[in-house]
Enzyme design. Structure first.
Site, PDB file in Angstrom:
ATOM      1  N   CYS A  74      15.733 -12.941  14.470  1.00 23.53           N
ATOM      2  CA  CYS A  74      14.667 -13.213  13.582  1.00 23.53           C
ATOM      3  C   CYS A  74      15.640 -13.761  12.261  1.00 23.53           C
ATOM      4  O   CYS A  74      14.768 -14.452  11.308  1.00 23.53           O
ATOM      5  CB  CYS A  74      14.023 -12.115  13.052  1.00 23.53           C
ATOM      6  SG  CYS A  74      12.661 -11.691  14.411  1.00 23.53           S
ATOM      7  N   HIS A 214      10.327 -12.413   5.863  1.00 24.59           N
ATOM      8  CA  HIS A 214       9.991 -12.253   7.236  1.00 24.59           C
ATOM      9  C   HIS A 214       8.873 -11.968   7.604  1.00 24.59           C
ATOM     10  O   HIS A 214       8.298 -10.769   7.108  1.00 24.59           O
ATOM     11  CB  HIS A 214      11.076 -11.932   7.856  1.00 24.59           C
ATOM     12  CG  HIS A 214      10.888 -11.733   9.606  1.00 24.59           C
ATOM     13  ND1 HIS A 214      10.582 -12.810  10.326  1.00 24.59           N
ATOM     14  CD2 HIS A 214      11.034 -10.777  10.521  1.00 24.59           C
ATOM     15  CE1 HIS A 214      10.539 -12.438  11.597  1.00 24.59           C
ATOM     16  NE2 HIS A 214      10.690 -11.147  11.385  1.00 24.59           N
ATOM     17  N   ASN A 244       4.726 -12.631  14.755  1.00 24.10           N
ATOM     18  CA  ASN A 244       5.914 -12.468  14.314  1.00 24.10           C
ATOM     19  C   ASN A 244       6.500 -13.943  15.310  1.00 24.10           C
ATOM     20  O   ASN A 244       6.614 -13.957  16.325  1.00 24.10           O
ATOM     21  CB  ASN A 244       6.598 -11.335  14.753  1.00 24.10           C
ATOM     22  CG  ASN A 244       8.142 -11.527  14.435  1.00 24.10           C
ATOM     23  OD1 ASN A 244       8.904 -12.371  14.138  1.00 24.10           O
ATOM     24  ND2 ASN A 244       8.740 -10.126  14.559  1.00 24.10           N
TER      25      ASN A 244
END
Length: 287
Positions: A74, A214, A244
């Site tokens: 990520c 994020h 996500n």
């Protein structure tokens, strides 16, 4: 999370990455042949090799570019941002395309409710070039700690656990995550990353026009913001729309922030992320 995007079966990351790249080029008023560096942050490239960046390079007509992938889960986009910015600053490259994207639904176990409900597919991209000193990347901060790699990983399909019938049967090609531990480390690490990059720049969260964390899940975002108390109008959240998307999370949010008018020329934007590895990172940019 109210909705998310899942690619049609057989759709590779390169298709999403190319679409994001072309949109970024159009917005920047830059032609593909002007790009001399392509970096794709991803853990779900089309193939083990060649790099997905090479496929994107060909499709956008960046004939003279160097292309490579960067694996930081990520955190891939912010890692790529620092790498590209440093290479431009050294004078070897003039215009770079940094893409973050993943097709994480290709590696989820749809029977594992602890993970399959979290992830979506997507990609975003930015074009970088030399700045005048007042705009651009003002600071970055990157960290990693492999001690916790087992808490969030995709154990199969590499040289450790190649795709044998037994490993496929045991679903080693899917995502494994210890959610409670990941949550705890994510909050601590993102707070550390954002505080550090602000301190090193001599700034505070009050100086930010927008903070893009994020988009892993809302609980992590809220826990991080409990430390900084960024007002809602300065905090960008779209996790309820996309889930996500891993390395795609921050560039997708940045693109939406620009399109919706939440940032404009001169805006100071903070970005912070956390991913498998563990990896975590932050950045300050002035548009």
């Amino acid at each position: 999370m109210k909705e998310r995007r899942v690619v049609e079966p057989g759709t590779p990351l390169s298709e999403l990455a190319t679409e994001a790249a072309l949109a970024a080029l159009e917005n920047a008023g830059v032609a593909g042949e002007e790009i001399d560096l392509v970096i794709v942050g991803t853990v779900t490239g089309d193939m083990k090799f060649p790099a997905t960046a090479c496929l994107v390079q060909e499709r956008i007509g960046a004939k003279s570019a160097v292309g490579f992938d960067l694996s930081a889960a990520c955190s891939g986009f912010l890692y790529g941002l620092q790498v590209a910015g440093s290479l431009i600053a050294q004078g070897g490259y003039r215009r770079a395309l940094v893409i973050g994207g993943d097709v994480l639904t290709s590696m989820v176990d749809w029977d594992d409710r602890d993970t399959c409900v979290l992830f979506g597919d997507g990609a975003g991209a930015v074009v970088l070039g030399p700045s005048d000193g007042e705009r651009g990347i003002l600071g970055t901060y990157l960290k990693s700690d492999g001690k916790y790699s087992h808490l969030l990983c995709n154990p199969g399909c590499g040289s450790l656990n190649p795709p044998t019938p037994e490993n496929v049967r045991d679903k080693l090609h899917t995502i494994r995550m210890e959610g409670r531990e990941v949550f705890r480390h994510a909050v601590v690490s993102m707070v550390d990353a954002l505080k550090t990059v602000l301190d090193e720049a001599g700034m505070s969260v009050d100086d930010l026009d927008l903070l893009i964390p994020h988009q892993a899940n809302l609980r992590i975002i809220e826990a991080v913001n409990k430390r900084f108390r960024v007002p809602a109008e300065k905090l960008f959240v779209n996790v309820e729309q996309y889930g996500n998307t891993s390395a795609g999370s921050i560039p997708i949010a940045l693109a939406e922030a620009c399109q919706s008018g939440r940032v404009e020329k001169g805006s100071l934007v903070g970005m912070v992320t956390f991913g498998a590895g563990f990896t975590w990172a932050s950045a300050l940019i002035r548009l």
